[in-house]
Motif scaffolding. Sequence first.
Motif, PDB file in Angstrom:
ATOM      1  N   ALA A   1       0.825  -1.205   0.000  1.00  0.00           N
ATOM      2  CA  ALA A   1       0.000   0.000   0.000  1.00  0.00           C
ATOM      3  C   ALA A   1       0.864   1.261   0.000  1.00  0.00           C
ATOM      4  CB  ALA A   1      -0.931  -0.011   1.218  1.00  0.00           C
ATOM      5  N   ALA A   2       1.962   1.245   0.745  1.00  0.00           N
ATOM      6  CA  ALA A   2       2.862   2.407   0.759  1.00  0.00           C
ATOM      7  C   ALA A   2       3.411   2.673  -0.640  1.00  0.00           C
ATOM      8  CB  ALA A   2       3.995   2.172   1.752  1.00  0.00           C
TER       9      ALA A   2
ATOM     10  N   ILE B   1       0.931   4.489  -2.843  1.00  0.00           N
ATOM     11  CA  ILE B   1       0.876   5.930  -2.615  1.00  0.00           C
ATOM     12  C   ILE B   1       1.893   6.628  -3.507  1.00  0.00           C
ATOM     13  CG2 ILE B   1       1.239   7.780  -0.942  1.00  0.00           C
ATOM     14  CD1 ILE B   1       0.335   5.830   1.243  1.00  0.00           C
ATOM     15  N   THR B   2       3.104   6.108  -3.516  1.00  0.00           N
ATOM     16  CA  THR B   2       4.185   6.715  -4.304  1.00  0.00           C
ATOM     17  C   THR B   2       3.902   6.637  -5.794  1.00  0.00           C
ATOM     18  OG1 THR B   2       5.774   6.092  -2.590  1.00  0.00           O
ATOM     19  CG2 THR B   2       6.664   6.669  -4.742  1.00  0.00           C
TER      20      THR B   2
ATOM     21  N   ASN C   1      -0.489   7.679  -6.136  1.00  0.00           N
ATOM     22  CA  ASN C   1      -1.174   8.595  -5.210  1.00  0.00           C
ATOM     23  C   ASN C   1      -2.417   7.946  -4.612  1.00  0.00           C
ATOM     24  OD1 ASN C   1      -1.311  11.043  -3.823  1.00  0.00           O
ATOM     25  ND2 ASN C   1      -2.679  11.961  -5.333  1.00  0.00           N
ATOM     26  N   ALA C   2      -2.287   6.677  -4.256  1.00  0.00           N
ATOM     27  CA  ALA C   2      -3.410   5.937  -3.688  1.00  0.00           C
ATOM     28  C   ALA C   2      -3.866   6.589  -2.382  1.00  0.00           C
ATOM     29  CB  ALA C   2      -3.009   4.486  -3.438  1.00  0.00           C
ATOM     30  N   PRO C   3      -5.171   6.540  -2.088  1.00  0.00           N
ATOM     31  CA  PRO C   3      -5.719   7.266  -0.935  1.00  0.00           C
ATOM     32  C   PRO C   3      -5.531   6.546   0.396  1.00  0.00           C
ATOM     33  CG  PRO C   3      -7.495   6.154  -2.093  1.00  0.00           C
ATOM     34  CD  PRO C   3      -6.235   5.890  -2.890  1.00  0.00           C
ATOM     35  N   PHE C   4      -4.272   6.223   0.723  1.00  0.00           N
ATOM     36  CA  PHE C   4      -3.957   5.643   2.026  1.00  0.00           C
ATOM     37  C   PHE C   4      -3.253   6.694   2.875  1.00  0.00           C
ATOM     38  CE2 PHE C   4      -3.528   1.861  -0.886  1.00  0.00           C
ATOM     39  CZ  PHE C   4      -4.679   1.223  -0.474  1.00  0.00           C
ATOM     40  N   ARG C   5      -3.277   6.507   4.162  1.00  0.00           N
ATOM     41  CA  ARG C   5      -2.541   7.401   5.073  1.00  0.00           C
ATOM     42  C   ARG C   5      -1.112   6.876   5.186  1.00  0.00           C
ATOM     43  NH1 ARG C   5      -5.469   7.121  10.473  1.00  0.00           N
ATOM     44  NH2 ARG C   5      -3.854   8.628  11.033  1.00  0.00           N
ATOM     45  N   PRO C   6      -0.125   7.658   4.726  1.00  0.00           N
ATOM     46  CA  PRO C   6       1.264   7.161   4.723  1.00  0.00           C
ATOM     47  C   PRO C   6       1.741   6.691   6.086  1.00  0.00           C
ATOM     48  CG  PRO C   6       1.095   9.165   3.434  1.00  0.00           C
ATOM     49  CD  PRO C   6      -0.231   8.991   4.111  1.00  0.00           C
TER      50      PRO C   6
ATOM     51  N   GLY D   1       8.055   2.671  -1.554  1.00  0.00           N
ATOM     52  CA  GLY D   1       6.975   3.276  -0.780  1.00  0.00           C
ATOM     53  C   GLY D   1       7.474   4.049   0.420  1.00  0.00           C
TER      54      GLY D   1
END
Length: 203
Positions: A109-110, A113-114, A117-122, A168
């Motif tokens: 998931a991390a 994000i990179t 730009n997935a909508p997870f909290r880093p 990530g």
Amino acid sequence: MQLYYHPISGHCHRAHLFLALLQADYELIEVDLKGREHKSDAFLKLNPFGQIPVLVDGETVIADSNAILVYLAKKFGRTDWLPEDAASAALVQRWLSVAAGQVAFGPAAARLITLFNAPFRPEEVIGRAHDILALMNSELASRPWIVGRNPTIADIALYSYVARAPEGGVDLSPYQSVGAWLKRVEDLPGFVPFVETPVASAA
């Protein structure tokens, strides 16, 4: 056999890697994710979930990367990769669940994000990544492979997203046993690398 895949997907890489390690006869078919080919009517006939990878072996269609690992180990009678005794099989299954759980919602998931730009909290997913890496590091401190003295499909399921965790923002340097394990996987005959994305150079 045909493997429907995309090269930047860790789920796809684990299936590709195991096919290569088994020296199986297979064809890679790249799915156009940007063009949403995986949501097309033709693809949804293969996998109604609209996800990759998908393995087609004659009339048999297997979706889900961990299911593909199990199928291949069983198809080729490779009890070295998927032991038949109850205790060892259960240990392998536990780590397949970790690959689908803590690894998917941590380092994988991390990385999303990179890359997208997935909508997870880093802070949440990176923290989760370090939690599972610390646990893996502890387990691997006393043995070369995640289940025992020999590699299994559990190692294959875990490898790809752990190897690319730095993409990530997850630092692997504190986890020496994990680093040594990654190297052992990469030294297996037939190993195929997981493609590095452009962010790898900055990781």
